[in-house]
Design an enzyme around this catalytic site. Structure first.
Site, PDB file in Angstrom:
ATOM      1  N   ARG A  67       0.857  -1.185   0.000  1.00  0.00           N
ATOM      2  CA  ARG A  67       0.000   0.000   0.000  1.00  0.00           C
ATOM      3  C   ARG A  67       0.893   1.234   0.000  1.00  0.00           C
ATOM      4  O   ARG A  67       1.478   1.610   1.014  1.00  0.00           O
ATOM      5  CB  ARG A  67      -0.955  -0.021   1.193  1.00  0.00           C
ATOM      6  N   ALA A  79     -10.734  -7.085  -1.901  1.00  0.00           N
ATOM      7  CA  ALA A  79     -11.579  -5.900  -2.042  1.00  0.00           C
ATOM      8  C   ALA A  79     -11.283  -5.196  -3.352  1.00  0.00           C
ATOM      9  O   ALA A  79     -10.267  -5.448  -3.997  1.00  0.00           O
ATOM     10  CB  ALA A  79     -11.329  -4.952  -0.876  1.00  0.00           C
ATOM     11  N   GLU A  96     -14.486  -9.434  -7.428  1.00  0.00           N
ATOM     12  CA  GLU A  96     -13.216  -9.162  -6.757  1.00  0.00           C
ATOM     13  C   GLU A  96     -12.663 -10.401  -6.054  1.00  0.00           C
ATOM     14  O   GLU A  96     -11.465 -10.664  -6.099  1.00  0.00           O
ATOM     15  CB  GLU A  96     -13.359  -8.000  -5.766  1.00  0.00           C
ATOM     16  N   GLU A 100      -9.051 -11.897  -7.205  1.00  0.00           N
ATOM     17  CA  GLU A 100      -7.913 -11.837  -6.289  1.00  0.00           C
ATOM     18  C   GLU A 100      -7.511 -13.186  -5.707  1.00  0.00           C
ATOM     19  O   GLU A 100      -6.341 -13.396  -5.407  1.00  0.00           O
ATOM     20  CB  GLU A 100      -8.193 -10.835  -5.166  1.00  0.00           C
ATOM     21  N   PRO A 118     -15.483   9.161   7.013  1.00  0.00           N
ATOM     22  CA  PRO A 118     -16.521  10.100   6.579  1.00  0.00           C
ATOM     23  C   PRO A 118     -16.198  11.576   6.769  1.00  0.00           C
ATOM     24  O   PRO A 118     -16.946  12.429   6.290  1.00  0.00           O
ATOM     25  CB  PRO A 118     -17.738   9.693   7.417  1.00  0.00           C
ATOM     26  N   GLU A 142      -3.773  -6.084 -14.405  1.00  0.00           N
ATOM     27  CA  GLU A 142      -2.357  -6.003 -14.801  1.00  0.00           C
ATOM     28  C   GLU A 142      -1.518  -5.166 -13.845  1.00  0.00           C
ATOM     29  O   GLU A 142      -0.299  -5.345 -13.772  1.00  0.00           O
ATOM     30  CB  GLU A 142      -2.215  -5.477 -16.235  1.00  0.00           C
TER      31      GLU A 142
END
Length: 183
Positions: A67, A79, A96, A100, A118, A142
């Site tokens: 990440r 996800a 998904e 995955e 939020p 990809e």
């Protein structure tokens, strides 16, 4: 008991700042309930899905992926974002999960929705629980690189409670499933 104040903020103006492939960013000037004004920085997102998939031994199919904003890999449940406006989140979750992990569930049910952040982020994330899995081949995008792991459900719960797993969708789905399934 005192009368409740109307907390609604009313948009006075909007300035678009960025339009990307996934998100748009705008700054709104709003009228506050007390009479003043303020600004709100908003990131619009098309919405997403996340699937807590349990195999026959109550292992979670989890994915580890890098990440970039945090500069490290995170362990998460599968996800992804909704691909187009109006896409059915139920179907997107199935897509998904298959892409995955290669898994197709025999049982698949909603775990509700969450709003990940939020205060500024306009994403609704739909959570699902998948069981009775039939495994097939992954079909990663990809630009998607991840590793699939099977983690015992009890260990996932412990890691969420200990703060080892910090991903909001994963924590929410695992803890909701813990209460619903009594595992």
């Amino acid at each position: 008991m005192s009368e409740q104040m109307d907390l609604t903020e009313r948009k006075l103006s909007r300035v678009d700042k960025f339009a990307g492939r996934i998100v748009t960013v705008h700054v709104d000037t709003v009228a506050l309930p007390g009479g003043g004004t303020s600004t709100r920085e908003v990131v619009d997102h098309p919405g997403g899905v996340a699937v807590l998939a349990l195999d026959g031994e109550n292992n979670v199919l989890a994915v580890t992926q890098y990440r970039y904003p945090f500069g490290r890999t995170l362990l998460e449940i599968p996800a992804g974002k909704l691909d187009h406006p109006g896409e059915d989140p139920y179907e997107a979750g199935l897509r998904e999960l298959k892409e995955e992990t290669g898994a197709v569930p025999g049982r698949y049910e909603p775990l509700g929705r969450i709003l990940p952040s939020p205060g500024c982020y306009g994403e609704t994330l739909h959570l699902y629980l998948a069981r009775d899995l039939k495994m097939g081949e992954q079909h990663l995008d990809e630009d998607e690189f991840l590793n699939v792991e099977r983690v015992p459900f009890g260990e996932m719960v412990r890691r969420c409670l200990d703060g080892e797993i910090e991903d909001a969708k994963t924590v929410a789905a695992v803890l909701k499933a813990k209460l619903l399934l009594n595992l």
